[in-house]
Design a protein around this motif. Structure first.
Motif, PDB file in Angstrom:
ATOM      1  N   LEU A  32      14.303 -95.207  57.735  1.00  0.00           N
ATOM      2  CA  LEU A  32      14.291 -93.658  57.079  1.00  0.00           C
ATOM      3  C   LEU A  32      12.625 -93.489  56.654  1.00  0.00           C
ATOM      4  CD1 LEU A  32      17.125 -94.846  54.411  1.00  0.00           C
ATOM      5  CD2 LEU A  32      17.287 -93.373  56.342  1.00  0.00           C
ATOM      6  N   ALA A  33      12.635 -92.296  56.506  1.00  0.00           N
ATOM      7  CA  ALA A  33      11.129 -92.051  56.058  1.00  0.00           C
ATOM      8  C   ALA A  33      11.082 -90.718  55.148  1.00  0.00           C
ATOM      9  CB  ALA A  33      10.328 -91.581  57.314  1.00  0.00           C
ATOM     10  N   TYR A  34      10.233 -90.601  54.489  1.00  0.00           N
ATOM     11  CA  TYR A  34      10.021 -89.261  53.537  1.00  0.00           C
ATOM     12  C   TYR A  34       9.375 -88.102  53.963  1.00  0.00           C
ATOM     13  CZ  TYR A  34      10.573 -86.917  49.093  1.00  0.00           C
ATOM     14  OH  TYR A  34      10.975 -86.011  48.267  1.00  0.00           O
ATOM     15  N   ALA A  35       9.690 -87.138  53.771  1.00  0.00           N
ATOM     16  CA  ALA A  35       8.862 -85.610  54.144  1.00  0.00           C
ATOM     17  C   ALA A  35       8.824 -85.041  52.977  1.00  0.00           C
ATOM     18  CB  ALA A  35       9.758 -84.930  55.107  1.00  0.00           C
ATOM     19  N   VAL A  36       7.544 -84.706  52.515  1.00  0.00           N
ATOM     20  CA  VAL A  36       7.174 -83.746  51.436  1.00  0.00           C
ATOM     21  C   VAL A  36       7.587 -82.325  51.869  1.00  0.00           C
ATOM     22  CG1 VAL A  36       5.158 -82.951  50.251  1.00  0.00           C
ATOM     23  CG2 VAL A  36       5.324 -85.306  50.690  1.00  0.00           C
ATOM     24  N   THR A  37       8.329 -81.687  51.022  1.00  0.00           N
ATOM     25  CA  THR A  37       9.103 -80.422  51.505  1.00  0.00           C
ATOM     26  C   THR A  37       9.035 -79.340  50.648  1.00  0.00           C
ATOM     27  OG1 THR A  37      10.856 -82.088  52.224  1.00  0.00           O
ATOM     28  CG2 THR A  37      11.515 -79.839  52.239  1.00  0.00           C
ATOM     29  N   PRO A  38       7.736 -78.542  50.751  1.00  0.00           N
ATOM     30  CA  PRO A  38       7.501 -77.359  50.206  1.00  0.00           C
ATOM     31  C   PRO A  38       8.309 -76.261  50.757  1.00  0.00           C
ATOM     32  CG  PRO A  38       5.629 -77.959  51.092  1.00  0.00           C
ATOM     33  CD  PRO A  38       6.564 -79.246  51.065  1.00  0.00           C
ATOM     34  N   ARG A  39       9.354 -75.635  50.178  1.00  0.00           N
ATOM     35  CA  ARG A  39      10.255 -74.934  50.883  1.00  0.00           C
ATOM     36  C   ARG A  39       9.508 -73.868  51.773  1.00  0.00           C
ATOM     37  NH1 ARG A  39      15.694 -73.471  49.552  1.00  0.00           N
ATOM     38  NH2 ARG A  39      16.347 -72.692  51.643  1.00  0.00           N
ATOM     39  N   PHE A  40       8.548 -73.122  51.241  1.00  0.00           N
ATOM     40  CA  PHE A  40       7.605 -72.462  51.849  1.00  0.00           C
ATOM     41  C   PHE A  40       6.821 -71.707  50.765  1.00  0.00           C
ATOM     42  CE2 PHE A  40       9.867 -67.772  52.052  1.00  0.00           C
ATOM     43  CZ  PHE A  40      10.627 -67.805  50.752  1.00  0.00           C
ATOM     44  N   ALA A  41       5.578 -71.123  51.365  1.00  0.00           N
ATOM     45  CA  ALA A  41       4.552 -71.174  50.369  1.00  0.00           C
ATOM     46  C   ALA A  41       5.045 -69.878  49.464  1.00  0.00           C
ATOM     47  CB  ALA A  41       3.567 -70.040  51.293  1.00  0.00           C
ATOM     48  N   ALA A  42       6.025 -69.128  49.567  1.00  0.00           N
ATOM     49  CA  ALA A  42       6.305 -68.284  48.374  1.00  0.00           C
ATOM     50  C   ALA A  42       6.974 -68.830  47.134  1.00  0.00           C
ATOM     51  CB  ALA A  42       7.176 -66.981  49.268  1.00  0.00           C
ATOM     52  N   THR A  43       7.589 -69.952  47.449  1.00  0.00           N
ATOM     53  CA  THR A  43       8.222 -70.537  46.428  1.00  0.00           C
ATOM     54  C   THR A  43       7.474 -71.798  45.815  1.00  0.00           C
ATOM     55  OG1 THR A  43       9.769 -71.617  48.013  1.00  0.00           O
ATOM     56  CG2 THR A  43      10.770 -69.727  46.932  1.00  0.00           C
ATOM     57  N   SER A  44       6.381 -72.040  46.128  1.00  0.00           N
ATOM     58  CA  SER A  44       5.688 -72.939  45.386  1.00  0.00           C
ATOM     59  C   SER A  44       4.600 -72.317  44.911  1.00  0.00           C
ATOM     60  CB  SER A  44       5.405 -74.270  46.144  1.00  0.00           C
ATOM     61  OG  SER A  44       6.255 -74.841  46.564  1.00  0.00           O
ATOM     62  N   SER A  45       4.098 -72.805  43.748  1.00  0.00           N
ATOM     63  CA  SER A  45       2.818 -72.512  42.902  1.00  0.00           C
ATOM     64  C   SER A  45       1.640 -73.196  43.684  1.00  0.00           C
ATOM     65  CB  SER A  45       2.740 -72.591  41.704  1.00  0.00           C
ATOM     66  OG  SER A  45       3.082 -74.151  41.367  1.00  0.00           O
ATOM     67  N   PRO A  46       0.395 -72.572  43.572  1.00  0.00           N
ATOM     68  CA  PRO A  46      -0.689 -73.388  44.149  1.00  0.00           C
ATOM     69  C   PRO A  46      -0.832 -74.822  43.259  1.00  0.00           C
ATOM     70  CG  PRO A  46      -1.499 -71.095  43.367  1.00  0.00           C
ATOM     71  CD  PRO A  46       0.211 -71.358  43.021  1.00  0.00           C
ATOM     72  N   ALA A  47      -0.367 -74.805  42.321  1.00  0.00           N
ATOM     73  CA  ALA A  47      -0.438 -76.304  41.600  1.00  0.00           C
ATOM     74  C   ALA A  47       0.547 -77.103  42.353  1.00  0.00           C
ATOM     75  CB  ALA A  47       0.020 -76.298  40.153  1.00  0.00           C
ATOM     76  N   GLN A  48       1.825 -76.738  42.511  1.00  0.00           N
ATOM     77  CA  GLN A  48       2.554 -77.587  43.359  1.00  0.00           C
ATOM     78  C   GLN A  48       2.256 -77.902  44.832  1.00  0.00           C
ATOM     79  OE1 GLN A  48       6.940 -76.146  44.249  1.00  0.00           O
ATOM     80  NE2 GLN A  48       7.497 -78.034  43.079  1.00  0.00           N
ATOM     81  N   LEU A  49       1.677 -76.913  45.493  1.00  0.00           N
ATOM     82  CA  LEU A  49       1.304 -77.275  46.818  1.00  0.00           C
ATOM     83  C   LEU A  49       0.287 -78.187  46.707  1.00  0.00           C
ATOM     84  CD1 LEU A  49       1.226 -73.488  48.358  1.00  0.00           C
ATOM     85  CD2 LEU A  49       2.903 -75.217  48.762  1.00  0.00           C
ATOM     86  N   ALA A  50      -0.748 -78.132  45.476  1.00  0.00           N
ATOM     87  CA  ALA A  50      -1.739 -79.006  45.748  1.00  0.00           C
ATOM     88  C   ALA A  50      -1.248 -80.510  45.324  1.00  0.00           C
ATOM     89  CB  ALA A  50      -2.827 -78.709  44.521  1.00  0.00           C
ATOM     90  N   MET A  51      -0.165 -80.549  44.581  1.00  0.00           N
ATOM     91  CA  MET A  51       0.655 -81.828  44.349  1.00  0.00           C
ATOM     92  C   MET A  51       1.028 -82.607  45.695  1.00  0.00           C
ATOM     93  SD  MET A  51       3.932 -83.325  43.883  1.00  0.00           S
ATOM     94  CE  MET A  51       5.019 -82.030  43.149  1.00  0.00           C
ATOM     95  N   ALA A  52       1.845 -81.602  46.348  1.00  0.00           N
ATOM     96  CA  ALA A  52       2.351 -82.281  47.680  1.00  0.00           C
ATOM     97  C   ALA A  52       1.102 -82.520  48.537  1.00  0.00           C
ATOM     98  CB  ALA A  52       2.885 -80.837  48.535  1.00  0.00           C
ATOM     99  N   GLY A  53       0.065 -82.068  48.544  1.00  0.00           N
ATOM    100  CA  GLY A  53      -1.076 -82.453  49.279  1.00  0.00           C
ATOM    101  C   GLY A  53      -1.479 -84.018  48.879  1.00  0.00           C
ATOM    102  N   ARG A  54      -1.642 -83.834  47.240  1.00  0.00           N
ATOM    103  CA  ARG A  54      -2.045 -85.316  46.924  1.00  0.00           C
ATOM    104  C   ARG A  54      -1.035 -86.113  47.141  1.00  0.00           C
ATOM    105  NH1 ARG A  54      -2.512 -82.299  41.929  1.00  0.00           N
ATOM    106  NH2 ARG A  54      -0.786 -83.285  41.192  1.00  0.00           N
ATOM    107  N   LEU A  55       0.323 -85.974  47.332  1.00  0.00           N
ATOM    108  CA  LEU A  55       1.208 -87.228  47.711  1.00  0.00           C
ATOM    109  C   LEU A  55       0.964 -87.676  49.205  1.00  0.00           C
ATOM    110  CD1 LEU A  55       4.740 -85.510  46.364  1.00  0.00           C
ATOM    111  CD2 LEU A  55       3.719 -87.827  45.684  1.00  0.00           C
ATOM    112  N   LEU A  56       0.765 -86.509  50.114  1.00  0.00           N
ATOM    113  CA  LEU A  56       0.455 -86.875  51.526  1.00  0.00           C
ATOM    114  C   LEU A  56      -0.645 -87.834  51.453  1.00  0.00           C
ATOM    115  CD1 LEU A  56       1.049 -83.554  53.233  1.00  0.00           C
ATOM    116  CD2 LEU A  56       2.482 -85.455  53.203  1.00  0.00           C
TER     117      LEU A  56
END
Ligand code: GUN
Ligand code: ZN
Length: 470
Positions: free
Chosen positions: A210-234
């Motif tokens: 098993l492996a984990y995929a960070v999964t922002p649905r698409f840019a339209a449904t994530s705030s910039p803050a959430q996309l930034a959080m996704a980047g931090r996780l990666l």
């Protein structure tokens, strides 16, 4: 060629004999065959050959005239095609509930069908039943590994991990990130989403297969803050078991592209939104990419981020025609994907047949070699998993699917008329589907037909029929 193979007894290779030999028409790729009809040196084809599996791993492929000794248990699949299980790099588990829904393009389709279906997965029991149904269906369609969207609910990713682990599948998934422009009951927030992701990553990433995929649905449904959080996780997990995966959608539909441009006016392009938040790397899989430009393609090539080409979905939702030729020329890695439920079949052969047609409309031709490579070894290489899946190199895990070359007289006649292996494979790829699956093995263990087809029946406690509107 069409002689029916004896049905093997259900096998327990690990319990009784760790050595299992499958006999049939073995086909797998040794390298990228390119785009020619002639790919003899890139493929190993052994008619009536032997696939030797020891302790769940491929030991060797032998030609017909070099059978294994008596220490190997044998299963006779002569007259059938034996290939590595297919790999689907973009598919939505909860969308089996809305596959083949009428009359909408992407944004409308999400609102009318997809979001309501995904909302049901807030219930852990629905998540569990949905995960069982989906993964069994995937196996029954000849796909043994996948990069899968769960829903926004932590419990839906959890359920997929649990069922995938029990089945012994190579499975990559993650909870969807979605904190704006969606129904209230599907909205998360940055802090809770981060906590959920970290907990899931800590407990599942790198565990078994098993492996984990960070999964922002698409840019339209994530705030910039959430996309930034996704980047931090990666970034934070860069060194953990090869790093996390990232899956999202990009440039699928023209209205969607316009909307994302309004939401992120500072970005040069849709793809740049992801780049700006640190989301592009070799383990990033972006679905669609129909409406990209040359600068986007150069960025994909430079970062190693890859495109999941979803022809069935792109046709069904009327999204557009993906130009694989241009992507290839730019050095972008591309893997075909089902994108169910925008796509209308979990079977990779149906994806490839639609892919052929999408490319044909643009004057391009997809040879069976490239097509079948792309959903086996090519997909495994793109996901950094070629040491484990996608081909029959010694030491890889024996995820194997046995296929009937023909199901019914039309397919049989076409097979009988074929004059070359490529012609046979192309006709098979164009005409066959999950009804051609004869057997599925994960790590050398046969998944019984009863298990693989459990998705066909109603699981206890399923939602039951919905009211029918006039
Ligand atoms: N874009 C955002 N969400 C989705 C989805 O669920 N399916 C497809 N095809 N595109 C999307
Ligand atoms: Zn999708």
């Amino acid at each position: 060629m069409s002689s029916p193979a004896a049905t093997p007894r259900p096998n327990q290779p690990h319990a009784s004999n760790p050595r299992l030999a499958l006999c049939g028409d073995i086909l797998h790729f040794l390298r990228d065959p390119g785009w020619s009809e002639d790919a003899a040196d890139a493929v190993q084809f052994e008619p009536d050959g032997w696939l030797l599996i020891e302790h769940g791993r491929v030991h060797a492929v032998h030609p017909a005239d070099d059978p294994p000794d008596a220490s190997w248990a044998r299963q006779d699949w002569r007259g059938r095609l034996i290939m590595p299980g297919f790999i689907d790099p973009h598919v939505h588990a909860p969308q089996l509930d809305v596959i083949a829904s009428f009359g909408a393009a992407l944004l409308d389709w999400l609102e009318r069908y997809t979001f309501p279906a995904e909302a049901r997965y807030a219930d852990p029991e629905q998540s569990r039943l949905g995960a069982e149904r989906f993964l069994h269906a995937l196996l029954a369609h000849g796909t043994t590994s996948a990069l899968v969207y769960a829903t926004v609910h932590k419990t839906s990713a959890e359920a997929l991990f649990e069922v995938g682990q029990r089945l012994g599948m190579r499975l990559i998934t993650g909870k969807v990130l979605m904190d704006r422009n969606c129904p209230d009951d599907l909205r998360d927030d940055v802090e809770q989403a981060e906590r959920d992701c970290v907990d899931l990553i800590e407990r599942w990433h790198g565990v078994d297969r098993l492996a984990y995929a960070v999964t922002p649905r698409f840019a339209a449904t994530s705030s910039p803050a959430q996309l930034a959080m996704a980047g931090r996780l990666l970034d934070a997990y860069r060194d953990r078991d090869g790093g996390l995966y990232m899956q999202t959608h990009v440039a699928e539909n023209r209205d969607e592209v316009r909307w994302v441009a309004e939401l992120f006016p500072e970005s040069r392009s849709y793809l740049d939104v992801y780049a700006a938040h640190g989301l592009l790397g070799a383990r990033s899989v972006l679905a669609h990419g129909i409406w990209l430009d040359d600068a986007d393609r150069a960025l994909l090539a430079q970062t190693g981020a890859q495109i999941a080409f979803c022809p069935s979905s792109n046709l069904f939702l009327g999204s557009g025609l993906f130009d694989w030729g241009r992507a290839r020329a730019a050095g972008v890695r591309v893997t075909p994907a089902s994108d169910v439920g925008g796509g209308t079949s979990l079977c990779a052969l149906r994806t490839l047949a639609d892919g052929y047609k999408v490319l044909a409309l643009q004057g391009q031709r997809l040879p069976a070699w490239q097509a079948l490579y792309a959903v086996t070894l090519g997909a495994a290489q793109a996901l950094g998993l070629a040491h484990e899946i996608g081909h029959f190199a010694a030491g890889t895990l024996a995820d194997v699917v046995v296929w009937r070359w023909a199901d019914g007289p039309v397919q049989q006649r076409r097979q009988d008329m074929a004059r070359s292996l490529h012609e046979r494979l192309f006709a098979w790829m164009s005409l066959a589907d999950e009804r051609n699956v004869a057997a599925v093995y994960l790590r050398g263990c046969r998944i019984s037909a009863a298990v693989a087809h459990r998705h066909a029946g109603a699981a206890p406690g399923h939602l039951g029929p919905q009211p029918i509107a006039p």
